[in-house]
Design a protein around this motif. Sequence first.
Motif: not given
Lengths: 331, 273, 705
Positions: B20-21, B24, B57-58, B61, C437, C439, C450, C452, C483-484, C490-491
């Motif tokens: 998994v990259e 993403v 920020v969440l 988004q 991850v 960022k 962020t 993830e 937060v994603k 995602l990972p």
Amino acid sequence: MRPFKYTRAAETAKAVEAISKNKNARFLAGGTNIIDLMKEDVARPDELVDINRLSFDQIKATSGGISLGALAKNTETANHPLVRQNLPLLSQAILAGASGQIRNMATNGGNLNQRTRCTYFYDTAMPCNKREPGTGCGAMEGINRMHAVFGWSEKCVAVHPSDMCVALAALDANVKVQGADGKTRSIAFADYHRLPGDSPELDNNLKHDDLITEIEIPKNNFAANSYYLKVRDRASYAFALVSVAAALDVSGGKIKDARIALGGVAHKPWRALEAEKFLKGKDATEANFKAAAEMEMKAAKPLEHNKFKVELGKRAVARALTMAMNGGKTA
Amino acid sequence: MNEEKFDLEDCGNPPDMATVESDVLTVDEEKLLDELGIFGESRRKFLGQVSTAGLSVLAMQLLAENEAFAASNGDVKTAAVKLENAVKVSMKVNGSAKSLDVDSRMTLLDALRERMDLTGSKKGCDHGQCGACTVIVDGQRVLSCLTLAATCEGADVTTIEGLATGEKLHPVQAAFIKHDGFQCGYCTPGQICSAVALMEEAKRGDASYVTENIQAKARSLNLSDDEIRERMSGNLCRCGAYPNILRAIKEVHTGKEQAQGWKFSESSETEVA
Amino acid sequence: MNMNPIGEAIDRIDGFLKVTGRANYAMDFPVENAAHAFLFKSETAAGKILKIDSKAAEESEGVIAVMTHLNAPKITPSRGLRGGAILQDADIEYFGENIGVVVAETFEQARNAANLITVQYEKAAAKVDFSKENSNGTVPRGREDMRRGKFEEAFESAEIKLDETYFTPIEHHQAMAPHATVAVWDGDDKLILYNESQIVNGVQGAVAATFGLKPENVRVITPHIGGGFGSKGGAWGHVVIAAMAAKLVKRPVKLALTRNMMINSVGLRQANIQRMRISATKDGKLTALSHETTTHCAINEEFVEPCGDVSEHMYDAPNSLVTYRVAPMNVIIPTYTRAPGKSTGSFALESAIDELAHKLKIDPVELRIKNEPEKDPATGKPWSSRSLVKCLRKGAAAFGWEKRKMEPRSTKEGDFLIGFGVGCGIYPARQRETSAVIKLKNDDGKVSATVELAASDLGTGTHTIIAQVAAETLGLPVSDIGVKIGDSALPPAAGSVGSVGASSFCNAVYEVCLKAMEQLQAKTNVEFIKAPTAAELMQAANLKDFQTRADAKPLEIADKYASHSFNANFAEVWVNESTGMARVKRFVSATGAGRILNPKTSRSQMIGGAIWGIGQALSEESVLDPRWGNFVTRSFADYHIPSNLDIGDMETIFIDEQDKFVNKLGIKGVGEVGIVGVAAAVVNAVFNATGKRIRSLPLTPDKFV
């Protein structure tokens, strides 16, 4: 839900005409029961005649008592000053049923015509003589914890789910109905709903094109001593295992008149006539309440899973009478 | 022994972590807000007063993604196909006029969700047994799952999307956040619509099954805890947020701040955030 | 700015989405051109489908396709799928098994057409009556009898003995959001599923294997989950059916279960018969303890919830026996249900302990403290931390336990009998592999981050606690953390299951943030007098963007310890003597669960668990018709989860517990332990109130007649 034609009726004559023309048409008022049943594929009308714009929505005092418009909402009825002051038993019973949202939608006429909540009736994979005559009764030999202990037949052991109707039964209400011929007639509450007998598909004695216009409750002396007790599996928003509408007319400690009706025990609200007769003229004591309850429940014929309703019924009747004597205040 | 095997392997084969990259693709939140025409300080204002934790920020988004999906012109969607029993109906939803052809079988709930992009009202049971679909029609809380859209001609409908005034949350919405009156959030729109209508019912002096004296004259009520609980019992919550819902409603109803109760064993005082 | 947001009671950062109706659940995503699907299900519990007549349905208005085992794409079920029922053959294994699906232009059309299908079956004898089948139990795979010491000898020779059997019925999860899947194919080899998933990568992997796709070509999107409680852990039949249907009609397909369908589509908590034998000395020291569970599973697939676990770890009993027997039945396979095994097992154990206390005339709190084990009785390992005694002491003090009268039926008010009860809980604390991850972005000196990872949020507050951990580690305000989660792109991450979520996610986030700080530090030669923030490091290193990844694993040292969360629950129950209606008027729980990341969201989980336990004790029961295997409790009108009025005052106490071994952040998890011991506390209070010992749940009014 099967496809159906939606007809919005602006006047009574048109509504009755639409229904008369089509055996598979049904009136639509609050919709809280019929929409549910149509989603379950239990009810399959091919036309709904929306009567919500008709004018039978007043609650008023009449020479004989109080008249409740068939299209008045349950919430409005329970909270109307005339009802709260003169028929607190009815207010309590309505407020014991369903939820605030549903009472805001449900009409008085519709409440009378609620169909049973029997799980075999609701599940189209199951046999049910009420839904499909001749298929048998799933509950009789099945799971019948919620079912009738009075007045059932080999064809059907379902119970009527309404709370409001239990109070109306105790208060000797009359149901005013307008027929296809435009004439109005009155049905005594005791004759309105049916026992299942050989035709459990019929819940009541209305004809297909009868329209309920109002419910009349005669004057009474029960306002000071009445109580609606509901026993259920959770504290709110559940159908009754057993419910009791109890009303007493008491003078100097003596019972002049008594009214008792039970819900959750029969195909229709069950008037406890034996108990009422016993109590008339007696002292309003707990011992007498218990004796009356005992007497009434003797005739009960429980099924495999609802034997508890006999003892519970006794306790509930006695308790409701005691609460009624305490002025109907909630515990 | 008997350590539970409640892990990834048991529930399907997860992809090899190495394949998994880490880099993403994600939606560019800034760009989305730009596209929505929400810039600079107005972003903060747009989301304002929503959380004592402040703007995250969440939050941006998620909101950006949601708003980007929503129909921007407020028009209703036409039915996907020609309908056998179409009924033309006009109603006001959250203040704006809507006119649409509906299948006679379509509920108000499905009309809101499928045709007006108002997915805030939830389908929890579709049979009037949970309250997740509660909306306010002509001032009364009702179940949109048992209301046929066709019957709503001329109705004035308020949904969860219509409760905030501009950028300001309705006090009940704010109180639900403050008192954590939800977990999963699915019953929440119904709970909040129900609570908002309940306040009016209390002002009118409406009774409930737990009202001590039903015969007493109706007057504006100070609801007890059990009165609020009974009146909110038509809205089920499986996460069990009831005590927090009670506090949120009580705070708005009484105007008095309600404690948020939890304790740590080493401190004697209830911590109030 | 609060530099230490971990442990602060901040509001949920996704709260405003939820109160404004903007949080998107599976069915809320505006997928263009989606067709609507409606399942139909078997009306017999065992046998074969002989014939399906779908002509009327196919000709019905708006119908695009009817898919059954006759025309469904052939697929290779992966073992990650749950419960089968994916239209691959004519066999029927339980009542209500998926046997087909209608796809139509609108929901109304699909639902109507599903009613027009008629099916003929070759019916076979079905095993659906647990009261008969329970004698046919065998030892489940991997659950051989567990013995310590000599149970029989010790029990037989004991002074005080108790031998009682407890019953818990089938229960259902009843998440508020019905399970739903929106399936969107992108060509033949890429699939997007909007599907509420507790284990994002689990569903991804199972569906990929089933359709022969590369895992990275299946994307599962689930930013919010409308409740799951274990039922949204695996990929159930409808997930696969939605994807198959979308392939068949070459359009996106929306498929939601109805509330009634949920009863036999997404698992259940199995019924358990638990025999408890306990012996003790006269002064209350346990000498032997056995916990023998008999339960049921699906006809061809096994699942057993470990009821006996509680008895392995809770008390110090030198001689012990834990057994399981499982009988196959024609009922949908049971699955993980809030605190699997522990909640039902604790009802039996903690009722039995209460019965023993009554027999010995010892206060039940004191009896438990007397039998507190120094190390884990099952493994002999030391506890990484254990606060049960503190939970009991602090909980009792807050509750006013000293006012309890040992003699039942001692407190009456009007028509109500009032009683106090206590019950304890335990749930293992574990961390699972999770990657994350980070960022970082520097926008003219304004640094934000962020995080993830493919975590999920059932409503437990995952978004919020992740933001808190990242903020504290990076030295940024919580409001500058994005937060994603809830996206398999995602990972990879652990699931929100078995109380592993918070520890797995947050430790991974902690590690990746620490790693970012170290790597940033290495990129600058600025020396800081006090520990710098990520913002200062980004500035010092003159970076606009920076990202890094960490793959977190459990601590090796954690294995050397036994790690569990513990709690003590105290209930005040009022039972109406006339009606038999019982209500929990007051409830206090004290919990030792390591570090509490956010007491506000943690409290919500604790009271949520307790309310589940109250429902389990008083009202929840799924009932099968023993003739046909259909559930007669199909709706919220028959299956009574608690309503608002059922719940009284709830108080939550967290024991300050610093666990250095369980994982780097000392997190044990609170999602499951909250329900454990609750039903027993309620039932024990009912005994204290009424003198009636009820060993069969739930305590509905009929149980008091």
